[in-house]
Motif scaffolding. Structure first.
Motif, PDB file in Angstrom:
ATOM      1  N   UNK A 107      -4.733 -12.351  -7.740  1.00 24.57           N
ATOM      2  CA  UNK A 107      -5.721 -11.351  -7.336  1.00 24.57           C
ATOM      3  C   UNK A 107      -7.059 -11.720  -7.940  1.00 24.57           C
ATOM      4  N   UNK A 108      -8.105 -11.671  -7.132  1.00 21.77           N
ATOM      5  CA  UNK A 108      -9.461 -11.841  -7.627  1.00 21.77           C
ATOM      6  C   UNK A 108     -10.171 -10.506  -7.459  1.00 21.77           C
ATOM      7  N   UNK A 109     -10.822 -10.056  -8.532  1.00 23.65           N
ATOM      8  CA  UNK A 109     -11.457  -8.750  -8.536  1.00 23.65           C
ATOM      9  C   UNK A 109     -12.937  -8.908  -8.875  1.00 23.65           C
TER      10      UNK A 109
ATOM     11  N   UNK B 245      -2.604 -12.695 -12.040  1.00 23.97           N
ATOM     12  CA  UNK B 245      -1.429 -12.720 -11.173  1.00 23.97           C
ATOM     13  C   UNK B 245      -0.733 -11.368 -11.296  1.00 23.97           C
ATOM     14  N   UNK B 246      -0.631 -10.681 -10.183  1.00 25.11           N
ATOM     15  CA  UNK B 246      -0.023  -9.357 -10.168  1.00 25.11           C
ATOM     16  C   UNK B 246      -1.031  -8.287 -10.520  1.00 25.11           C
ATOM     17  N   UNK B 247      -0.906  -7.125  -9.851  1.00 22.28           N
ATOM     18  CA  UNK B 247      -1.893  -6.083 -10.055  1.00 22.28           C
ATOM     19  C   UNK B 247      -1.338  -4.738  -9.622  1.00 22.28           C
ATOM     20  N   UNK B 248      -1.769  -3.680 -10.310  1.00 24.00           N
ATOM     21  CA  UNK B 248      -1.537  -2.303  -9.887  1.00 24.00           C
ATOM     22  C   UNK B 248      -2.902  -1.627  -9.867  1.00 24.00           C
ATOM     23  N   UNK B 249      -3.328  -1.176  -8.700  1.00 19.71           N
ATOM     24  CA  UNK B 249      -4.617  -0.504  -8.538  1.00 19.71           C
ATOM     25  C   UNK B 249      -4.335   0.949  -8.171  1.00 19.71           C
ATOM     26  N   UNK B 250      -4.706   1.860  -9.065  1.00 23.05           N
ATOM     27  CA  UNK B 250      -4.522   3.297  -8.835  1.00 23.05           C
ATOM     28  C   UNK B 250      -5.886   3.874  -8.492  1.00 23.05           C
ATOM     29  N   UNK B 251      -6.067   4.216  -7.225  1.00 27.27           N
ATOM     30  CA  UNK B 251      -7.367   4.689  -6.772  1.00 27.27           C
ATOM     31  C   UNK B 251      -7.675   6.091  -7.288  1.00 27.27           C
ATOM     32  N   UNK B 252      -6.656   6.894  -7.567  1.00 18.40           N
ATOM     33  CA  UNK B 252      -6.899   8.250  -8.061  1.00 18.40           C
ATOM     34  C   UNK B 252      -7.426   8.244  -9.481  1.00 18.40           C
TER      35      UNK B 252
ATOM     36  N   UNK C 253      -8.654   5.578 -10.858  1.00 19.38           N
ATOM     37  CA  UNK C 253      -9.698   4.543 -10.857  1.00 19.38           C
ATOM     38  C   UNK C 253      -9.424   3.460 -11.894  1.00 19.38           C
ATOM     39  N   UNK C 254      -8.170   3.015 -11.946  1.00 17.59           N
ATOM     40  CA  UNK C 254      -7.795   1.966 -12.891  1.00 17.59           C
ATOM     41  C   UNK C 254      -7.173   0.786 -12.145  1.00 17.59           C
ATOM     42  N   UNK C 255      -7.379  -0.400 -12.707  1.00 14.48           N
ATOM     43  CA  UNK C 255      -6.767  -1.626 -12.196  1.00 14.48           C
ATOM     44  C   UNK C 255      -6.089  -2.311 -13.363  1.00 14.48           C
ATOM     45  N   UNK C 256      -4.828  -2.631 -13.204  1.00 13.81           N
ATOM     46  CA  UNK C 256      -4.092  -3.360 -14.237  1.00 13.81           C
ATOM     47  C   UNK C 256      -3.717  -4.729 -13.682  1.00 13.81           C
ATOM     48  N   UNK C 257      -4.288  -5.783 -14.277  1.00 11.99           N
ATOM     49  CA  UNK C 257      -3.890  -7.143 -13.940  1.00 11.99           C
ATOM     50  C   UNK C 257      -2.737  -7.516 -14.860  1.00 11.99           C
ATOM     51  N   UNK C 258      -1.654  -8.082 -14.312  1.00  9.59           N
ATOM     52  CA  UNK C 258      -0.410  -8.227 -15.078  1.00  9.59           C
ATOM     53  C   UNK C 258      -0.334  -9.480 -15.936  1.00  9.59           C
ATOM     54  N   UNK C 259      -0.737 -10.644 -15.430  1.00 10.58           N
ATOM     55  CA  UNK C 259      -0.587 -11.870 -16.218  1.00 10.58           C
ATOM     56  C   UNK C 259      -1.645 -12.897 -15.818  1.00 10.58           C
ATOM     57  N   UNK C 260      -1.800 -13.911 -16.692  1.00  8.68           N
ATOM     58  CA  UNK C 260      -2.754 -15.013 -16.476  1.00  8.68           C
ATOM     59  C   UNK C 260      -4.145 -14.491 -16.131  1.00  8.68           C
ATOM     60  N   UNK C 261      -4.612 -13.572 -16.930  1.00  4.53           N
ATOM     61  CA  UNK C 261      -5.874 -12.891 -16.646  1.00  4.53           C
ATOM     62  C   UNK C 261      -7.039 -13.662 -17.256  1.00  4.53           C
ATOM     63  N   UNK C 262      -8.042 -13.901 -16.438  1.00  5.07           N
ATOM     64  CA  UNK C 262      -9.319 -14.425 -16.926  1.00  5.07           C
ATOM     65  C   UNK C 262     -10.409 -13.471 -16.434  1.00  5.07           C
ATOM     66  N   UNK C 263     -11.344 -13.168 -17.329  1.00  8.34           N
ATOM     67  CA  UNK C 263     -12.380 -12.190 -17.010  1.00  8.34           C
ATOM     68  C   UNK C 263     -13.736 -12.756 -17.371  1.00  8.34           C
ATOM     69  N   UNK C 264     -14.726 -12.521 -16.522  1.00  6.52           N
ATOM     70  CA  UNK C 264     -16.111 -12.889 -16.801  1.00  6.52           C
ATOM     71  C   UNK C 264     -16.937 -11.617 -16.680  1.00  6.52           C
TER      72      UNK C 264
ATOM     73  N   UNK D 236       0.861  -1.184   0.000  1.00  8.53           N
ATOM     74  CA  UNK D 236       0.000   0.000   0.000  1.00  8.53           C
ATOM     75  C   UNK D 236       0.899   1.237   0.000  1.00  8.53           C
ATOM     76  N   UNK D 237       0.651   2.136  -0.974  1.00  5.52           N
ATOM     77  CA  UNK D 237       1.375   3.409  -1.061  1.00  5.52           C
ATOM     78  C   UNK D 237       0.394   4.517  -0.682  1.00  5.52           C
ATOM     79  N   UNK D 238       0.366   4.908   0.602  1.00  8.96           N
ATOM     80  CA  UNK D 238      -0.662   5.862   1.034  1.00  8.96           C
ATOM     81  C   UNK D 238      -0.558   7.235   0.360  1.00  8.96           C
ATOM     82  N   UNK D 239       0.651   7.720   0.091  1.00  7.46           N
ATOM     83  CA  UNK D 239       0.799   9.063  -0.474  1.00  7.46           C
ATOM     84  C   UNK D 239       0.272   9.162  -1.899  1.00  7.46           C
ATOM     85  N   UNK D 240       0.427   8.096  -2.691  1.00  8.89           N
ATOM     86  CA  UNK D 240      -0.039   8.123  -4.073  1.00  8.89           C
ATOM     87  C   UNK D 240      -1.347   7.368  -4.268  1.00  8.89           C
ATOM     88  N   UNK D 241      -1.871   6.782  -3.182  1.00 12.55           N
ATOM     89  CA  UNK D 241      -3.151   6.079  -3.214  1.00 12.55           C
ATOM     90  C   UNK D 241      -3.130   4.924  -4.211  1.00 12.55           C
ATOM     91  N   UNK D 242      -2.029   4.155  -4.172  1.00 13.28           N
ATOM     92  CA  UNK D 242      -1.881   2.998  -5.060  1.00 13.28           C
ATOM     93  C   UNK D 242      -1.724   1.729  -4.231  1.00 13.28           C
TER      94      UNK D 242
END
Length: 195
Positions: free
Chosen positions: A151-153, A163-170, A172-183, A138-144
């Motif tokens: 990761x399950x979203x 597997x792997x994720x970057x969530x930027x709350x400012x 409002x984006x989520x980047x899943x890095x690998x082995x992504x399955x989406x429904x 958790x990066x409190x100063x940058x809200x990431x």
């Protein structure tokens, strides 16, 4: 009799001199003692504590709570059941919680471990969302929020796993890095093009 009295006075004076010498020796020894904190024992422990971080204008940005904080002399912080909440008025409210947490850089970043859950309230056209993983930085100063684990979203009825994720709350984006399955569930009112 006079010789006895002189001997008794001499013995008493000698005992006073010995006691005074011992007292001064102990004072000198104890005054040189200093507490050197061990890196294995905390400087302080705080239970059921809340820490609020403010920006330069005095507006609250984040709130960090834990059942127990342990601070060590090398600026390491260990936490039991930490909960971080963004509380800035211009940003969606986001909660992150875990079984344990730690910081090795005096609170610049926090690593949450064990049943980590991040949830963000719905705002505007964006549905409420929830992330689950086993470890997250958790990066409190940058809200990431960053994770290298699975990761399950969940966002509304939609869900994704990766597997792997970057969530930027400012932003409002989520980047899943690998082995992504989406429904993605069809929205009400949309037509089914596949028959």
């Amino acid at each position: 009799m006079r010789e006895r009295l002189t001997a008794i006075i001499a013995i008493v004076l000698l005992l006073i001199l010995i006691a005074a010498s011992y007292w001064y020796a102990m004072q000198a020894t104890f005054s040189n003692l200093r507490y050197v904190p061990s890196e294995d024992s905390p400087d302080f422990i705080a239970s059921d504590t809340t820490i609020i971080d403010f920006n330069e204008q005095g507006v609250a940005q984040t709130r960090l709570q834990a059942a127990e904080f342990m601070h060590y002399s090398n600026d390491t912080i260990l936490m039991v059941k930490p909960r971080a909440t963004t509380i800035s008025p211009d940003e969606p409210i986001t909660h992150a919680e875990a079984l344990k947490g730690r910081s090795t850089d005096a609170g610049e970043t926090f690593v949450f471990e064990g049943d980590v859950v991040v949830s963000r309230a719905a705002s505007g056209n964006t549905a409420a969302s929830r992330l689950e993983t086993q470890s997250m930085t958790v990066y409190p100063d940058t809200n990431r929020f960053v994770s290298d684990d699975v990761v399950e979203m969940f966002s509304g009825n939609d869900r994704a796993r990766g597997t792997g994720m970057v969530f930027d709350n400012l932003s409002r984006t989520v980047e899943l890095k690998s082995r992504v399955t989406t429904v993605i569930e069809p929205r009400s009112g949309s037509k089914n093009l596949l028959k």
